[in-house]
Design an enzyme around this catalytic site. Structure first.
Site, PDB file in Angstrom:
ATOM      1  N   GLU A 101       1.744   8.003   1.543  1.00 42.87           N
ATOM      2  CA  GLU A 101       0.479   7.326   1.242  1.00 42.87           C
ATOM      3  C   GLU A 101       0.206   6.184   2.203  1.00 42.87           C
ATOM      4  O   GLU A 101      -0.943   5.884   2.514  1.00 42.87           O
ATOM      5  CB  GLU A 101       0.483   6.804  -0.197  1.00 42.87           C
ATOM      6  N   LYS A 102       1.272   5.550   2.682  1.00 43.91           N
ATOM      7  CA  LYS A 102       1.108   4.388   3.558  1.00 43.91           C
ATOM      8  C   LYS A 102       2.317   4.286   4.486  1.00 43.91           C
ATOM      9  O   LYS A 102       3.376   4.877   4.207  1.00 43.91           O
ATOM     10  CB  LYS A 102       0.943   3.114   2.721  1.00 43.91           C
TER      11      LYS A 102
ATOM     12  N   ARG B 146       0.374  -5.118  -4.496  1.00 42.33           N
ATOM     13  CA  ARG B 146      -0.757  -4.555  -5.256  1.00 42.33           C
ATOM     14  C   ARG B 146      -0.246  -3.716  -6.428  1.00 42.33           C
ATOM     15  O   ARG B 146      -0.682  -2.594  -6.648  1.00 42.33           O
ATOM     16  CB  ARG B 146      -1.651  -3.728  -4.337  1.00 42.33           C
TER      17      ARG B 146
ATOM     18  N   ASP C 137       0.725   8.765  -8.941  1.00 42.19           N
ATOM     19  CA  ASP C 137      -0.335   8.480  -9.897  1.00 42.19           C
ATOM     20  C   ASP C 137      -1.573   9.267  -9.491  1.00 42.19           C
ATOM     21  O   ASP C 137      -1.563  10.029  -8.528  1.00 42.19           O
ATOM     22  CB  ASP C 137      -0.629   6.970  -9.977  1.00 42.19           C
TER      23      ASP C 137
ATOM     24  N   TYR D 163       6.046  -5.126  -2.467  1.00 47.38           N
ATOM     25  CA  TYR D 163       4.666  -4.639  -2.465  1.00 47.38           C
ATOM     26  C   TYR D 163       3.827  -5.365  -3.515  1.00 47.38           C
ATOM     27  O   TYR D 163       4.169  -5.364  -4.704  1.00 47.38           O
ATOM     28  CB  TYR D 163       4.666  -3.134  -2.740  1.00 47.38           C
TER      29      TYR D 163
ATOM     30  N   ASP E 252       1.635   8.230  -3.758  1.00 50.46           N
ATOM     31  CA  ASP E 252       2.153   7.535  -4.931  1.00 50.46           C
ATOM     32  C   ASP E 252       2.056   8.448  -6.151  1.00 50.46           C
ATOM     33  O   ASP E 252       1.133   9.270  -6.256  1.00 50.46           O
ATOM     34  CB  ASP E 252       1.358   6.251  -5.189  1.00 50.46           C
TER      35      ASP E 252
END
Length: 641
Positions: free
Chosen positions: A7-8, A330, A105, A328, A103
């Protein structure tokens, strides 16, 4: 070749670190010695296309064009993401197996799935794609996740749910923002009247609070205190608790509105004996509050240092990316994985180096104490925000960075500290048939609260003498205390964030309230600061000292909107339906069609509204608040929730 798509970049690096060495780092990917390649997204690389991409006429805002409902949805690359998309296209063609590492989710699932769809890969590659679920970046946890890959097709309902939310937000924001902006223009207002599923209910909270303050009329009420004395000359005060017979002189909150009644009670008890009818003394303890998620950190940073939500988010990003001093940021989680517990000694050592003010209490730290914060079942995509074990010259940090780090560090240290212990005593006294109560709290062990220092007024706590049931007291005087009801307090950054995360308490409908209690409230950890900032940017909110107030424009917009657009009830219905889609209890079309019909009705109402509601509002000046450095491009009005 096996290709992991994270994702990142930070997640991509964590995956690469457990693959065979040596690693070869390239622009946008990392190659492992066994041929595996890890690449990544930067959050969403794609976005829903602008209306003009469907029809050039839609570039011009016109009520006759609404509602705009694409028959076939289009995606386009976000600014500055084309290079990474081109690299992923090349790597996907070369790969024999794809591994989805978004992630775990709803948004994380869609984020990679939409890239795969956009690249139009062969069906066999899509069907053979694996899913890697990583919620902890510790190497052991990452290795375990890679060893337990699942079929990505299992998670299609999760992706469909996220896609439905994205498209619904687009339909809602595009159409209603255009409708109300055009009506505002016809009334002489030249700004954008943006409407969104989340931003508008947030604005509604502030507007309704401000209107309640403006409409408030103070009314007097009265309390009666008994000044009591024991045989040993110990003195304390007890407060009258009116009986059912007094209800006709009370308001809905039980306050006595009749001064003659209060004076009568005070006169009757003066110079009269009283009897202790109950003594309840209980030892109690309070464990340390959990480590921070982003909203909790933003709330405390506003209360302690006056920092707004965006300042805290930007500061956290700096501490995470530039200084690598926190994890992290957020995150919506306040729990930690079990694997992090063993890092306690290293992390606390770094904290004491950076925050010498905590060192006098180092002896209270018990690194073997494992409290409720360490819970793998509560950790999903991310864990709580905590310090890392890295150390540096703390003077390199600016004042705000030091302040935010101190909060995160303190919240971590207290997980290893003793409980706060105290005793609570409550007594009841009967005087001339009237019931009076007094309570007191005695601290037995400060425990973790020692790191917070004493709060103002703590030394002024009520002290009660030792009392026993049946003991006779003497009431020296009955005293009437005249008070006035107080208006609601205006929102601050802290209380508005708290309202967004606990939105259920602002809803009256019991079914809607239940749904909202099961969701994360209005917005997400990553979007709440941006939503509040957007409302300032649009001129809907303004700051008055530390408080947040609605502007004339914001009030006019909310007062012109139907209730379902300015209250959180619709968000609750959406979240319930989206959850049903993810659990395969509802399909995509069954959700989207009623929503499209509802938007059409709302546009009809907007088209026939009385524009006088908007005619006298003035163009708002640019908000006078400190600008903060943003990491992302400025959001467009059309897609902001």
């Amino acid at each position: 070749m096996r290709l992991f798509i994270a994702e990142k970049p930070s997640l991509g690096r964590a995956i690469a670190d457990v693959l065979p060495k040596p690693l070869k780092k390239e622009d946008g990917c990392i190659r492992a010695a066994n041929g595996d390649v890890v690449s990544w997204c930067f959050g969403h690389l794609l976005e829903l296309a602008e209306p003009s991409e469907y029809d050039p006429r839609f570039k011009q805002w016109n009520l006759q064009h609404l509602p705009i409902v694409p028959s076939e949805w289009k995606m386009q690359a976000k600014p500055k993401t084309s290079k990474q998309i081109a690299l992923l296209r090349k790597l996907c063609k070369e790969a024999e197996e794809l591994v989805h590492a978004g992630d775990p989710d709803r948004e994380g699932q869609l984020l990679v799935d939409e890239v795969i769809d956009f690249l139009k890969l062969p069906q066999y590659k899509r069907q053979s794609m694996k899913r890697c679920l990583i919620s902890d970046l510790n190497p052991s946890a990452v290795k375990k996740a890679i060893a337990q890959l699942r079929d990505n097709r299992e998670f299609i309902p999760l992706s469909v749910s996220a896609l439905a939310r994205s498209r619904a937000d687009w339909l809602y924001g595009i159409n209603l923002t255009r409708a109300y902006t055009l009506q505002g223009q016809s009334a002489g207002y030249q700004g954008v009247l943006s409407v969104g599923r989340v931003q508008t209910p947030v604005l509604g909270l502030v507007v309704r609070r401000d209107q309640a303050i403006d409409d408030f009329k103070a009314k007097p009420f009265y309390e009666v205190l008994a000044h009591l004395k024991t045989d040993t000359e110990d003195r304390f005060k007890a407060k009258w608790q009116p009986s059912e017979a007094c209800q006709k002189w009370q308001d809905e909150e039980g306050r006595v509105l009749s001064r003659p009644l209060a004076e009568n009670v005070a006169g009757r008890i003066t110079a009269k004996p009283g009897e202790v009818t109950a003594v309840d003394k209980k030892p109690k303890k309070a464990g340390a509050p959990l480590p921070y998620n982003l909203s909790a950190l933003q709330i405390d940073a506003n209360k302690r240092f006056g920092l707004n939500a965006q300042q805290v988010l930007d500061t956290c990003q700096s501490l995470y990316e530039k200084h690598k001093l926190i994890t992290y940021p957020r995150s919506d989680c306040r729990y930690l994985p079990q694997g992090h517990f063993a890092e306690g000694a290293k992390v606390s050592s770094a904290v004491f180096k950076h925050c010498p003010q905590f060192q006098p209490h180092q002896s209270l730290i018990d690194l073997n104490k494992k409290g409720k914060a360490w819970n793998d079942r509560k950790v999903e995509a991310h864990h709580a925000i905590i310090p890392t074990s890295k150390t540096l010259d703390f003077t390199r940090l600016n004042k705000t960075e030091q302040q935010v780090y101190e909060l995160v560090a303190r919240q971590y240290l207290i997980q290893f500290m003793p409980d706060h212990r105290y005793s609570e005593t409550r007594v009841e006294v009967l005087i001339e048939g009237g019931r009076f109560t007094a309570s007191a709290k005695q601290v037995l062990d400060v425990g973790w609260k020692v790191l917070f220092g004493k709060k103002e007024g703590e030394d002024d706590q009520v002290q009660l003498p030792n009392l026993s049931v049946g003991q006779t007291l003497y009431c020296e005087q009955g005293e009437v205390i005249a008070k006035e009801t107080q208006p609601p307090k205006p929102f601050t950054d802290a209380t508005l964030l708290a309202a967004m995360t606990g939105i259920a308490r602002f809803v009256e409908d019991t079914d809607v309230k239940k749904v909202l209690k099961e969701t994360d409230g209005l917005g997400t950890e990553a979007t709440r600061a941006g939503i509040i900032e957007l409302l300032f940017k649009r001129g809907f909110l303004q700051r008055q000292g530390k408080t947040i107030r609605s502007t004339e424009t914001g009030r006019a917009l909310i007062n012109s909107l139907p209730d379902n657009a300015s209250k959180p009830d619709m968000t609750a219905r959406w979240e319930a339906s989206l959850n049903d889609i993810s659990e395969q209890k509802l399909n995509y079309q069954t959700f989207m069609q009623p929503l499209t019909d509802e938007i059409s009705l709302m546009i009809q109402k907007a088209s026939s509204m009385d524009v006088q509601l908007l005619r006298n509002i003035k163009q708002q000046p640019k908000p006078a608040y400190k600008k903060t450095r943003r990491r992302k491009a400025k959001p467009k009005a059309k897609s902001k929730a």
